[in-house]
Write a protein that holds these residues in place. Structure first.
Motif, PDB file in Angstrom:
ATOM      1  N   ASP B 155       0.828  -1.205   0.000  1.00  0.00           N
ATOM      2  CA  ASP B 155       0.000   0.000   0.000  1.00  0.00           C
ATOM      3  C   ASP B 155       0.864   1.259   0.000  1.00  0.00           C
ATOM      4  OD1 ASP B 155      -2.335  -1.371  -0.122  1.00  0.00           O
ATOM      5  OD2 ASP B 155      -2.652  -1.420   2.045  1.00  0.00           O
ATOM      6  N   ARG B 158       2.182   1.662  -3.466  1.00  0.00           N
ATOM      7  CA  ARG B 158       1.127   2.165  -4.351  1.00  0.00           C
ATOM      8  C   ARG B 158       0.892   3.661  -4.127  1.00  0.00           C
ATOM      9  NH1 ARG B 158      -2.852   0.176  -7.401  1.00  0.00           N
ATOM     10  NH2 ARG B 158      -2.606  -1.992  -6.797  1.00  0.00           N
ATOM     11  N   ASP B 165      -5.984   2.181  -8.354  1.00  0.00           N
ATOM     12  CA  ASP B 165      -6.231   0.790  -7.984  1.00  0.00           C
ATOM     13  C   ASP B 165      -6.403  -0.113  -9.197  1.00  0.00           C
ATOM     14  OD1 ASP B 165      -6.070   1.478  -5.378  1.00  0.00           O
ATOM     15  OD2 ASP B 165      -8.237   1.604  -5.033  1.00  0.00           O
TER      16      ASP B 165
END
Lengths: 189, 198
Positions: B155, B158, B165
């Motif tokens: 996460d 990202r 997503d």
């Protein structure tokens, strides 16, 4: 020689002939440095005692010349690949006419026809023969016009073709990993 | 020049060739693109590499990869024959920005892309992420964990990469064929999903 009616091909050949005496055969497996497009030749691949001639190239001022010390535009007689360029993965195969003509072909043309007894991509050809990709594009076009090669471009819309994508996925799933397991029997869940 | 075959298969020495498809392996310098291709290719990857000391000393950042002595100055690629009628080519992008002119060539007609990142140098992969996004090419981001160290969780990565997503983020080991295969499958499944939605 069945390609003798190909005027442009003959012109290219004549230029190549005149040049080749300056070119040493690529004996060593050293990769070529000629990565520039014909419009912008790489300084590193220029003939002469430049930094591209390698650390072990012998005494300074006497560089070992490799096939790519010939500028790409000389091999193609100044021509560049056309606007709708063939994709890198385009498959090229020698025809029986090409095999028959092989003894009469010279230099790059000979090498290409000889290499394509099995289907090869343009990218593989360029890498194996240490030629610039765009040189291979031009020469393959010449050889195809002469009937020595067939050129099979990839399916243009393969990326959006469901059946192609599914075939690729199925094929890749069946590729075993280093322990011999495919994707399908690799997953317990 | 047309791009169809000459209409005389009987004159051909080898008949109809396999359908070639390709994927692109991108990422910054030294992240493992060549290793990735080598892991899964059935041929020794055809690579035009020159020793970095010859062509790029002082240009490429070796701070984080001090043991790397060569870098890819042109394209490197491998092949997987999926069946006798289908060949998958994997093209690695040139490692340095100054060879960016080759990217259009590599990406045209590609099924998808895998952007490899090294979490020590996340910003190296931005060029590839931006490029694939602009081209609309289905792609996934693969974190190469070949040294077994992942300093961040997915996460965090990202968030740092600022990817939506819809872009899959996977961990993989560039040296392990099965791991590379699975990362490529993530890309292909995304491509299939997108094609189905069209």
């Amino acid at each position: 020689m069945s390609g003798s009616d190909d005027v442009s091909g003959r012109r290219a050949e004549a230029v190549v002939r005149a040049l080749r005496p300056y070119v040493a055969p690529p004996e060593e497996d050293e990769p070529p440095a000629g990565v520039a497009s014909p419009a912008a030749p790489a300084p590193a691949s220029a003939p002469g005692p430049g930094p591209g001639s390698g650390p072990a190239a012998g005494p300074v001022g006497e560089p070992v010349r490799r096939s790519l010390s010939v500028r790409p535009f000389l091999v193609t007689a100044g021509r560049v690949s056309d606007t709708d360029r063939l994709p890198l993965e385009t498959q090229v195969i020698t025809t029986t006419a090409g095999l028959d003509a092989l003894p009469a072909l010279t230099f790059e043309q000979h090498d290409i026809v000889a290499a394509c007894r099995e289907p090869l991509s343009l990218a593989e050809l360029a890498a194996r023969l240490h030629l610039h990709l765009n040189v291979v594009r031009v020469l393959a076009g010449d050889l195809r016009s002469a009937g020595h090669l067939t050129v099979h471009a990839p399916q243009a819309d393969a990326a959006h073709d469901l059946s192609v994508l599914r075939r690729v996925i199925d094929g890749l799933r069946a590729v075993p990993d280093s322990r011999g397991l495919t994707r399908d029997n690799n997953r317990p869940a | 020049m047309t791009t169809t075959a000459l209409p005389n298969p009987s004159a051909s020495g080898a008949g109809r060739p396999p359908l070639p498809v390709k994927m692109v392996i991108a990422g910054g310098f030294g992240v493992g693109k060549t290793t990735t291709v080598a892991s899964i290719s059935e041929i020794e990857p055809l690579t035009t590499e020159a020793a970095i000391t010859e062509v790029a000393a002082g240009v490429d950042d070796l701070t984080h990869t001090p043991h790397k002595t060569t870098t890819t100055v042109a394209m490197d690629f491998g092949v997987i024959t999926l069946d006798p009628t289908l060949k998958l080519y994997l093209f690695g992008t040139p490692g340095q920005d100054r060879f960016g002119f080759m990217w259009d060539d590599l990406v045209a007609g590609a099924l998808g892309g895998l952007v490899i990142v090294d979490t020590r140098r996340l910003d190296d992969c931005f060029a590839a992420v931006d490029y694939f996004e602009n081209k609309g090419l289905p792609f996934a981001v693969g974190i190469n964990v070949f040294d077994g160290n992942l300093d961040h969780d997915l996460d965090e990565v990202r968030w740092a990469l600022d990817i939506p997503d819809s872009v899959p983020l996977v961990m993989f080991d560039a040296r392990e064929r099965g791991s590379v295969r699975d990362a490529l499958l993530v890309v292909l499944e995304l491509a299939l999903q997108r094609a189905e939605e069209e």
